[in-house]
Design a protein around this motif. Sequence first.
Motif, PDB file in Angstrom:
ATOM      1  N   LEU A 175       0.858  -1.176   0.000  1.00 35.30           N
ATOM      2  CA  LEU A 175       0.000   0.000   0.000  1.00 35.30           C
ATOM      3  C   LEU A 175       0.899   1.232   0.000  1.00 35.30           C
ATOM      4  N   VAL A 176       0.742   2.085  -0.996  1.00 36.35           N
ATOM      5  CA  VAL A 176       1.588   3.274  -1.149  1.00 36.35           C
ATOM      6  C   VAL A 176       0.774   4.520  -0.826  1.00 36.35           C
ATOM      7  N   VAL A 177       1.273   5.287   0.136  1.00 32.59           N
ATOM      8  CA  VAL A 177       0.642   6.555   0.510  1.00 32.59           C
ATOM      9  C   VAL A 177       1.412   7.683  -0.174  1.00 32.59           C
ATOM     10  N   CYS A 178       0.721   8.516  -0.928  1.00 30.16           N
ATOM     11  CA  CYS A 178       1.373   9.604  -1.649  1.00 30.16           C
ATOM     12  C   CYS A 178       0.388  10.758  -1.793  1.00 30.16           C
ATOM     13  N   SER A 179       0.845  11.822  -2.446  1.00 30.97           N
ATOM     14  CA  SER A 179      -0.046  12.947  -2.743  1.00 30.97           C
ATOM     15  C   SER A 179      -0.423  12.933  -4.218  1.00 30.97           C
ATOM     16  N   GLY A 180      -0.686  11.759  -4.709  1.00 26.68           N
ATOM     17  CA  GLY A 180      -1.081  11.607  -6.099  1.00 26.68           C
ATOM     18  C   GLY A 180       0.112  11.494  -7.025  1.00 26.68           C
ATOM     19  N   VAL A 181      -0.133  11.804  -8.271  1.00 29.64           N
ATOM     20  CA  VAL A 181       0.903  11.750  -9.293  1.00 29.64           C
ATOM     21  C   VAL A 181       1.537  13.129  -9.405  1.00 29.64           C
ATOM     22  N   LYS A 182       2.853  13.152  -9.606  1.00 31.58           N
ATOM     23  CA  LYS A 182       3.539  14.440  -9.728  1.00 31.58           C
ATOM     24  C   LYS A 182       2.899  15.282 -10.826  1.00 31.58           C
ATOM     25  N   SER A 183       2.742  16.570 -10.545  1.00 33.74           N
ATOM     26  CA  SER A 183       2.042  17.478 -11.452  1.00 33.74           C
ATOM     27  C   SER A 183       2.711  17.593 -12.809  1.00 33.74           C
ATOM     28  N   ILE A 184       3.986  17.256 -12.889  1.00 33.67           N
ATOM     29  CA  ILE A 184       4.714  17.392 -14.151  1.00 33.67           C
ATOM     30  C   ILE A 184       4.343  16.294 -15.140  1.00 33.67           C
TER      31      ILE A 184
ATOM     32  N   HIS B 235      -0.986  24.824   2.479  1.00 29.55           N
ATOM     33  CA  HIS B 235       0.249  24.671   1.704  1.00 29.55           C
ATOM     34  C   HIS B 235      -0.020  24.463   0.213  1.00 29.55           C
ATOM     35  N   ALA B 236      -1.296  24.380  -0.176  1.00 35.76           N
ATOM     36  CA  ALA B 236      -1.634  24.141  -1.580  1.00 35.76           C
ATOM     37  C   ALA B 236      -1.274  25.355  -2.427  1.00 35.76           C
ATOM     38  N   MET B 237      -0.819  25.101  -3.650  1.00 39.47           N
ATOM     39  CA  MET B 237      -0.395  26.169  -4.542  1.00 39.47           C
ATOM     40  C   MET B 237      -1.495  26.501  -5.549  1.00 39.47           C
ATOM     41  N   ASP B 238      -1.388  27.684  -6.131  1.00 41.42           N
ATOM     42  CA  ASP B 238      -2.312  28.100  -7.172  1.00 41.42           C
ATOM     43  C   ASP B 238      -2.070  27.251  -8.423  1.00 41.42           C
ATOM     44  N   GLU B 239      -3.133  26.693  -8.966  1.00 41.09           N
ATOM     45  CA  GLU B 239      -2.999  25.758 -10.083  1.00 41.09           C
ATOM     46  C   GLU B 239      -2.361  26.404 -11.312  1.00 41.09           C
ATOM     47  N   LYS B 240      -2.728  27.667 -11.619  1.00 43.68           N
ATOM     48  CA  LYS B 240      -2.184  28.323 -12.812  1.00 43.68           C
ATOM     49  C   LYS B 240      -0.693  28.604 -12.656  1.00 43.68           C
ATOM     50  N   ILE B 241      -0.300  29.043 -11.468  1.00 42.50           N
ATOM     51  CA  ILE B 241       1.115  29.349 -11.235  1.00 42.50           C
ATOM     52  C   ILE B 241       1.966  28.102 -11.392  1.00 42.50           C
ATOM     53  N   ILE B 242       1.549  27.025 -10.785  1.00 40.91           N
ATOM     54  CA  ILE B 242       2.351  25.807 -10.841  1.00 40.91           C
ATOM     55  C   ILE B 242       2.353  25.215 -12.250  1.00 40.91           C
ATOM     56  N   GLU B 243       1.225  25.323 -12.971  1.00 46.09           N
ATOM     57  CA  GLU B 243       1.164  24.788 -14.333  1.00 46.09           C
ATOM     58  C   GLU B 243       2.091  25.563 -15.269  1.00 46.09           C
ATOM     59  N   ASP B 244       2.120  26.878 -15.133  1.00 42.37           N
ATOM     60  CA  ASP B 244       3.020  27.694 -15.959  1.00 42.37           C
ATOM     61  C   ASP B 244       4.473  27.345 -15.665  1.00 42.37           C
ATOM     62  N   ALA B 245       4.802  27.169 -14.393  1.00 42.02           N
ATOM     63  CA  ALA B 245       6.179  26.832 -14.011  1.00 42.02           C
ATOM     64  C   ALA B 245       6.577  25.466 -14.556  1.00 42.02           C
TER      65      ALA B 245
ATOM     66  N   PHE C  74      -0.282  16.485  -6.397  1.00 43.51           N
ATOM     67  CA  PHE C  74       0.987  16.817  -5.760  1.00 43.51           C
ATOM     68  C   PHE C  74       0.943  18.213  -5.134  1.00 43.51           C
ATOM     69  N   TYR C  75       1.221  19.261  -5.917  1.00 46.11           N
ATOM     70  CA  TYR C  75       1.254  20.619  -5.377  1.00 46.11           C
ATOM     71  C   TYR C  75      -0.128  21.193  -5.123  1.00 46.11           C
ATOM     72  N   THR C  76      -1.142  20.614  -5.735  1.00 42.12           N
ATOM     73  CA  THR C  76      -2.508  21.125  -5.594  1.00 42.12           C
ATOM     74  C   THR C  76      -3.433  20.013  -5.104  1.00 42.12           C
ATOM     75  N   MET C  77      -4.556  20.417  -4.518  1.00 45.67           N
ATOM     76  CA  MET C  77      -5.465  19.452  -3.919  1.00 45.67           C
ATOM     77  C   MET C  77      -6.326  18.735  -4.959  1.00 45.67           C
ATOM     78  N   LYS C  78      -6.453  19.344  -6.158  1.00 44.91           N
ATOM     79  CA  LYS C  78      -7.289  18.752  -7.191  1.00 44.91           C
ATOM     80  C   LYS C  78      -6.514  18.666  -8.504  1.00 44.91           C
ATOM     81  N   SER C  79      -6.796  17.609  -9.251  1.00 41.86           N
ATOM     82  CA  SER C  79      -6.146  17.435 -10.546  1.00 41.86           C
ATOM     83  C   SER C  79      -7.131  17.546 -11.706  1.00 41.86           C
TER      84      SER C  79
END
Length: 427
Positions: free
Chosen positions: A176-185, A259-269, A214-219
């Motif tokens: 069983l693997v506990v994670c914060s989902g799949v990396k946003s990249i 600690h969640a990041m703004d989705e647009k900011i992280i997507e642009d980065a 990962f960086y955001t609560m929703k994908s």
Amino acid sequence: MAFLLKFISRGTRMAAPFRRNCNGLAGPLVLSKEVREAKAENKPIVALESTIISHGMPYPHNLTTALEVENIIRQRGAIPATIAILNGQLTVGLTEDELRYLAQAKGVVKVSRRDIAPVVAAKLDGATTVAGTIIAAELADIPVFVTGGIGGVHRYGETTMDISADLTELSRNKTLVVCSGVKSILDIGRTLEYLETQGVCVCSFGESDDFPAFYTMKSGHRAPHRVPDALHAARLLHSSRLLQLGSGILVAVPLPQEHAMDEKIIEDAINCALEASREKGINGKEVTPFVLSAVASATHGVSLDANIALVKNNAKVGADIAVEFKKLNNKHMSDKKLNVTHTVIRREFHTSCHVRASEGCKGKDDVPLFTLDKHAKGDVLVIGGANVDQVYRLAEHKIQQTLEHSILRCIENKNLKITSTTFYGPK
């Protein structure tokens, strides 16, 4: 003794990785003192990867985070087991000095399944990815593993076929693997489709069905299943093992709201970092650490703070699941022991006795004391491949009378009951 009996009951499969050969060389796996003691005392253990230390964060953040994550797990009643390859030895559970070394060492190899044997053979240092850590956790019989985010299908994976081995290992093993989902990249949608094809049970953790990114609560994607708390996750793991499904479970925990990041900011980065990686010709397993570092720089360290926060939060959840699973497993084993007393254990007499009990032997001196029904009740415990044969040959009339007299005395003294020539134990 209880620890030894537990491993005897499981057979030699679990003991084999910890043996030493005739030359005194260590086997494929070495357990730290803390992990060995945890196993001996039947404590819950949580596996941790080491790539996050060597490739995921800069020094000294990597070391500080690793030490804090281990302490969080201890505080919640479990034992941490960070996994790495040190000087060619696959090691489960690193000391503080070993963590310090790994956090600063140069040339540490990023180790997935395909890399384990070459790194061990060359006696190199290696940091295990999710896939590499799952393999070691299975060898060490550690059912729960905590990480930041898993690998997946890379963006443009439909043309590059760049798919992380993490997904395949999740389908091959029971962890069983506990994670914060799949990396946003990565391409989260295609990753979830691939996990479904591989038969991996994917669950969101908490009140929402949203699959975190990962960086955001929703994908923008929903998880197929949801577990509201650690107890439900432990029940899921317990059920999966009882059913012997043989595939893993992914529990996706959203990072805390603060600690969640703004989705647009992280997507642009991320897009800028991916473009830079293509221009530099970076590919394969080097893409993820490059992009993570570039995103951290582009967000002025905010993404690094989010990464650290989500790993710590995952450690809390993973430790709680490990503790609850250990309780369920202990109760299950206790119930199995109680049920043994109600199980009818039958033994079969040696075939020669059955042959001599044929109709043609009636009236002869060498007829055994047993009937044609060669099954009898009895408390016989056989460990391994032991054979117990009892052959009775009575040729002299006086010997037979003496033996019958002795048997009758035993029956009388032990309060046994005899019906015809079939014996039943004390009631």
